[in-house]
Design a protein around this motif. Sequence first.
Motif, mmCIF file in Angstrom:
data_model
loop_
_atom_site.group_PDB
_atom_site.id
_atom_site.type_symbol
_atom_site.label_atom_id
_atom_site.label_comp_id
_atom_site.label_asym_id
_atom_site.label_seq_id
_atom_site.Cartn_x
_atom_site.Cartn_y
_atom_site.Cartn_z
ATOM 1 N N GLY A 202 0.915 -1.176 0.002
ATOM 2 C CA GLY A 202 -0.015 0.059 0.166
ATOM 3 C C GLY A 202 0.869 1.336 0.235
ATOM 4 O O GLY A 202 0.695 2.284 -0.746
ATOM 5 N N LEU A 203 1.769 1.184 0.864
ATOM 6 C CA LEU A 203 2.871 2.398 1.018
ATOM 7 C C LEU A 203 3.592 2.596 -0.577
ATOM 8 O O LEU A 203 3.710 3.676 -0.984
ATOM 9 N N GLY A 204 3.977 1.481 -1.001
ATOM 10 C CA GLY A 204 4.510 1.481 -2.289
ATOM 11 C C GLY A 204 3.646 2.171 -3.386
ATOM 12 O O GLY A 204 3.976 3.062 -4.124
ATOM 13 N N TYR A 205 2.245 1.735 -3.409
ATOM 14 C CA TYR A 205 1.399 2.284 -4.364
ATOM 15 C C TYR A 205 1.195 3.579 -4.188
ATOM 16 O O TYR A 205 0.967 4.270 -5.175
ATOM 17 N N LEU A 206 1.077 4.064 -2.986
ATOM 18 C CA LEU A 206 0.772 5.294 -2.646
ATOM 19 C C LEU A 206 1.611 6.518 -3.374
ATOM 20 O O LEU A 206 1.281 7.360 -4.025
ATOM 21 N N SER A 207 3.021 6.063 -3.547
ATOM 22 C CA SER A 207 3.737 6.852 -4.196
ATOM 23 C C SER A 207 3.686 6.630 -5.810
ATOM 24 O O SER A 207 3.795 7.767 -6.548
ATOM 25 N N VAL A 208 3.459 5.463 -6.338
ATOM 26 C CA VAL A 208 3.405 5.227 -7.508
ATOM 27 C C VAL A 208 2.137 5.965 -8.287
ATOM 28 O O VAL A 208 2.120 6.447 -9.273
ATOM 29 N N SER A 209 0.979 5.897 -7.513
ATOM 30 C CA SER A 209 -0.315 6.180 -8.115
ATOM 31 C C SER A 209 -0.329 7.619 -7.666
ATOM 32 O O SER A 209 -0.985 8.339 -8.549
ATOM 33 N N PHE A 210 0.471 8.212 -6.887
ATOM 34 C CA PHE A 210 0.495 9.531 -6.808
ATOM 35 C C PHE A 210 0.972 9.857 -8.198
ATOM 36 O O PHE A 210 0.510 11.171 -8.525
ATOM 37 N N PRO B 98 -3.255 -2.415 -0.336
ATOM 38 C CA PRO B 98 -2.999 -1.794 -1.551
ATOM 39 C C PRO B 98 -3.964 -1.102 -2.218
ATOM 40 O O PRO B 98 -3.674 -0.011 -2.914
ATOM 41 N N TYR B 99 -5.261 -1.652 -2.153
ATOM 42 C CA TYR B 99 -6.384 -0.700 -2.838
ATOM 43 C C TYR B 99 -6.845 0.504 -2.044
ATOM 44 O O TYR B 99 -6.838 1.596 -2.975
ATOM 45 N N LEU C 176 -6.016 6.170 -2.965
ATOM 46 C CA LEU C 176 -5.855 7.687 -2.325
ATOM 47 C C LEU C 176 -4.460 8.202 -2.940
ATOM 48 O O LEU C 176 -4.633 9.315 -3.117
ATOM 49 N N GLY C 177 -3.652 7.485 -3.317
ATOM 50 C CA GLY C 177 -2.605 7.987 -3.972
ATOM 51 C C GLY C 177 -2.970 8.855 -5.200
ATOM 52 O O GLY C 177 -2.410 9.818 -5.489
ATOM 53 N N THR C 178 -3.649 8.077 -5.903
ATOM 54 C CA THR C 178 -4.176 8.667 -7.262
ATOM 55 C C THR C 178 -4.802 9.947 -6.813
ATOM 56 O O THR C 178 -4.827 11.027 -7.452
ATOM 57 N N SER D 3 -8.228 4.551 -11.636
ATOM 58 C CA SER D 3 -7.352 3.582 -10.424
ATOM 59 C C SER D 3 -8.082 2.625 -10.029
ATOM 60 O O SER D 3 -7.738 1.550 -9.531
ATOM 61 N N MET D 4 -9.437 3.062 -9.532
ATOM 62 C CA MET D 4 -10.359 2.078 -8.816
ATOM 63 C C MET D 4 -10.814 1.133 -9.497
ATOM 64 O O MET D 4 -11.238 -0.001 -8.980
ATOM 65 N N THR D 5 -11.001 1.175 -10.850
ATOM 66 C CA THR D 5 -11.580 -0.085 -11.461
ATOM 67 C C THR D 5 -10.581 -0.666 -12.347
ATOM 68 O O THR D 5 -10.758 -1.821 -12.789
#
Lengths: 315, 107
Positions: free
Chosen positions: A67-75, A185-186, A191-193, A95-97
């Motif tokens: 989830g933390l990794g995704y936060l930065s990538v999706s950011f 992760p979800y 959230l990151g996006t 992102s959500m779908t």
Amino acid sequence: MHFQLQKAFVIRKAGILCKSLYLRLKIRFQFSLLDTYRIYDILRGMESKNVTLHSYKEGLKDGVPIGLGYLSVSFAFGIFATGSGLKIWQALLISMTNLTSAGQLAGVPIIVQSLPFVEIALTQLIINLRYSLMSISLSQKADSTITRLDRFLISFFMTDEIFAVSSAKEGMVGRRYMYGLAVMPYIGWSLGTLLGAAAGNILPEPVTNALGIAIYGMFIAIIIPAAKKSRSVLGVVIVSCAMSVLFRFVPVLNKVSGGFVIIICAVAASALFAWLKPVKTTNSGASAGDGAQSGQNKVGAKPAAGANRSAGSEE
Amino acid sequence: MENTILFFKYLAVMAGVTYLVRMLPFVLFKKKIENTFVQSFLYYIPYAVLGAMTFPAIFYSTGNTITALAGCVTALVLAWFEKSLLTVALCASVAVFAADCVIRFVA
């Protein structure tokens, strides 16, 4: 007199009612809902000779680094999407779908330029084809608690990282673990996006740069312990990495798109080692590593159900 | 994108294909695969995928190859001692941040 008797009777009856209620509550608390599920899962697992001890909580915990990794990538994806001309809610919905980094990154320009639907369908198919491999691989590791309905739901959350973490688990994985693993992760990805799309430049650059490596650090944390245990795994990783590096730097090869490179490298390296160092397992994961480590690949030898069970419950 | 209806059409195609690619094999493959080659192949796949995704991409993940190298080495060392995923990931990030600070200070 008669009235008083009746009163005493009512009080006694109320007392009995309260006591039974208290007892029920006590039982309810002693065996809380979670425990009941857990016992049920373990019993069901035992029935099929595959004990699953990976709980919802464990999944939730394992999902935190993802989830933390995704936060930065999706950011980064959020910044990219709004920068390309999408609205904040559109970036968030994608992102959500979709829940796929490379696919989304490739999809946004196609949407913005309104290219043919065939193009976006083909792009997603090629880039995300690796998920099919992962789905087949994980389907061999899913225990009997995972029903058909669960499969429809769990497959939605099949990302590289969720797949990697769950397949690195010893023994089989159950439904509660898989659902737990998908939560952080979800949230992180969505959230990151949202944050990236809404306020792209809030975090200072050194922080976003530093977060960029988090996801790869996690990959390394999965690869290295497995490679330490098994020479074959080490070989697979080295071949795959070397090929990936070649695809990056060799003139003609570096024209191949990122999604394809991963498929080619992974399939070639895995096929090579499946041919050179076959591993026979009924309980994919745990015993495969042992077999490769001792140099005795268990070709054709089916471990007994009892041995299988103990292998699953060791960890 | 201004055309909301068109956006939802694209979204449906994109999400639909992505979901089908993931869902169909997972739902259809319920039987245990007995073939040794296929079994071994599927056992090796996750490590191969992770390897190909990590290298060389990790060196471009921070915008600076030197800070990325610092993070990578940190991650390798901690992973060798079998620290948890979160520990390795966060320490790699901290190492990158520290290296970045040092470079800014020196330069």
